[in-house]
Write a protein that holds these residues in place. Structure first.
Motif, PDB file in Angstrom:
ATOM      1  N   SER A 168       0.812  -1.220   0.000  1.00 24.90           N
ATOM      2  CA  SER A 168       0.000   0.000   0.000  1.00 24.90           C
ATOM      3  C   SER A 168       0.846   1.270   0.000  1.00 24.90           C
ATOM      4  N   ALA A 169       2.076   1.192   0.522  1.00 26.63           N
ATOM      5  CA  ALA A 169       2.940   2.382   0.578  1.00 26.63           C
ATOM      6  C   ALA A 169       3.951   2.422  -0.566  1.00 26.63           C
ATOM      7  N   LEU A 170       3.848   1.479  -1.515  1.00 25.83           N
ATOM      8  CA  LEU A 170       4.824   1.385  -2.589  1.00 25.83           C
ATOM      9  C   LEU A 170       4.320   2.039  -3.868  1.00 25.83           C
ATOM     10  N   ASP A 171       5.259   2.541  -4.662  1.00 24.55           N
ATOM     11  CA  ASP A 171       4.933   3.053  -5.984  1.00 24.55           C
ATOM     12  C   ASP A 171       4.592   1.890  -6.914  1.00 24.55           C
ATOM     13  N   PRO A 172       3.983   2.175  -8.074  1.00 23.52           N
ATOM     14  CA  PRO A 172       3.502   1.090  -8.948  1.00 23.52           C
ATOM     15  C   PRO A 172       4.549   0.051  -9.323  1.00 23.52           C
ATOM     16  N   THR A 173       5.770   0.464  -9.673  1.00 21.17           N
ATOM     17  CA  THR A 173       6.765  -0.517 -10.124  1.00 21.17           C
ATOM     18  C   THR A 173       7.179  -1.481  -9.017  1.00 21.17           C
ATOM     19  N   PRO A 174       7.599  -1.005  -7.816  1.00 21.60           N
ATOM     20  CA  PRO A 174       7.917  -1.968  -6.749  1.00 21.60           C
ATOM     21  C   PRO A 174       6.692  -2.732  -6.252  1.00 21.60           C
ATOM     22  N   LYS A 175       5.528  -2.129  -6.385  1.00 23.53           N
ATOM     23  CA  LYS A 175       4.294  -2.822  -6.001  1.00 23.53           C
ATOM     24  C   LYS A 175       4.095  -4.067  -6.859  1.00 23.53           C
ATOM     25  N   LEU A 176       4.197  -3.908  -8.166  1.00 23.20           N
ATOM     26  CA  LEU A 176       4.018  -5.040  -9.065  1.00 23.20           C
ATOM     27  C   LEU A 176       5.134  -6.065  -8.874  1.00 23.20           C
ATOM     28  N   ALA A 177       6.344  -5.590  -8.606  1.00 18.19           N
ATOM     29  CA  ALA A 177       7.457  -6.512  -8.375  1.00 18.19           C
ATOM     30  C   ALA A 177       7.210  -7.358  -7.124  1.00 18.19           C
ATOM     31  N   PHE A 178       6.658  -6.734  -6.072  1.00 16.79           N
ATOM     32  CA  PHE A 178       6.368  -7.468  -4.841  1.00 16.79           C
ATOM     33  C   PHE A 178       5.254  -8.485  -5.089  1.00 16.79           C
ATOM     34  N   GLU A 179       4.277  -8.133  -5.900  1.00 20.40           N
ATOM     35  CA  GLU A 179       3.220  -9.086  -6.254  1.00 20.40           C
ATOM     36  C   GLU A 179       3.791 -10.284  -7.005  1.00 20.40           C
TER      37      GLU A 179
END
Length: 244
Positions: A168-179
């Motif tokens: 929830s606190a991540l920008d789109p690129t690291p968010k998708l990478a974490f997913e």
């Protein structure tokens, strides 16, 4: 029909049976039935205030239900030692919280017997280089810090990963990478129970879905089946306030 009646219970690592929880006279969860499935990503979705995080916290005894049962591999969670349980059912929180010191220091707190080879292997498992072990936590980006928190959980070799809106606190690129990382861990056999209010994330990540609204399960099943539920239309269209 009870939730367990329509599912092979052997597939359920964690089960919720008629779970209720309240605080200060306010109902948080009421009659919740559901399960986290073996080696799958089970997404607990719903609007803010639906009881998602509270349900997650019941899984490793950070909270205890007022009624009903939480079952982990056939045993009621209330019967298990909390410290041992939390090593088997690990948790990654919404905000990355690193302890003072290096990444190696953080991993050592979780696993005091781990040598540098094991720490390096754990970092590599979350797509971070072993060379980062001696970096200070304060030098990391948000995405890196959240991966270190995941590594700190994984180094104890948990059976289940609880993820409380970890992107929830991540920008789109690291968010998708974490997913993508979570998806890979599930493919390797880790059971994941992931909380989100993001419908798009649900569709990208979920093998199995529990939709909570006002503390009650409004849907349990495959993500594809959500589109057939007209009563959840507001939530699925992203109108979170209208679905509450």
């Amino acid at each position: 029909m009870a939730y367990g009646a329509c599912m092979d219970r052997s597939a359920a690592v964690l089960r919720f049976e008629d779970v209720a929880l309240g605080r200060g006279g306010v109902r948080i969860l009421a009659g919740v039935d559901g399960a986290a499935l073996e080696g799958k990503v089970t997404v607990v979705a719903g609007p803010s205030g639906a009881g998602k995080t509270s349900l997650l916290r019941l899984c490793n005894r950070l909270d205890v239900p007022d009624a009903g049962r939480v079952i982990y591999r056939g045993r009621e969670v209330a019967e298990l030692d909390p410290l041992r349980l939390r090593r088997q059912v690990g948790m990654v929180f919404q905000t990355a919280r690193l302890l003072p010191g290096t990444i190696a220091d953080n991993l050592h707190v979780a696993a005091p017997d781990a040598d540098r080879d094991r720490m390096a292997q754990t970092l590599e498992r979350v797509s971070l280089p072993a060379s980062m072990l001696d970096r200070e936590g304060g030098q990391l980006s948000g995405g890196e810090a959240q991966r270190v928190c995941l590594a700190r959980t994984l180094i104890t070799e948990p059976d289940v990963l609880l993820a409380d809106e970890p992107t929830s606190a991540l920008d789109p690129t690291p968010k998708l990478a974490f997913e993508r990382l979570t998806r890979r861990l599930a493919n390797e056999g880790l059971t994941v129970l992931w909380v989100t209010h993001d419908v798009d994330q649900l569709r990208r990540l979920a093998d199995h879905v529990l939709v909570l609204i006002d503390g009650q399960v409004r849907y349990a099943g495959d993500p594809d089946g959500l589109d057939r539920r007209r009563d959840l239309a507001a939530f699925l269209q992203g109108d979170l306030d209208a679905s509450r």
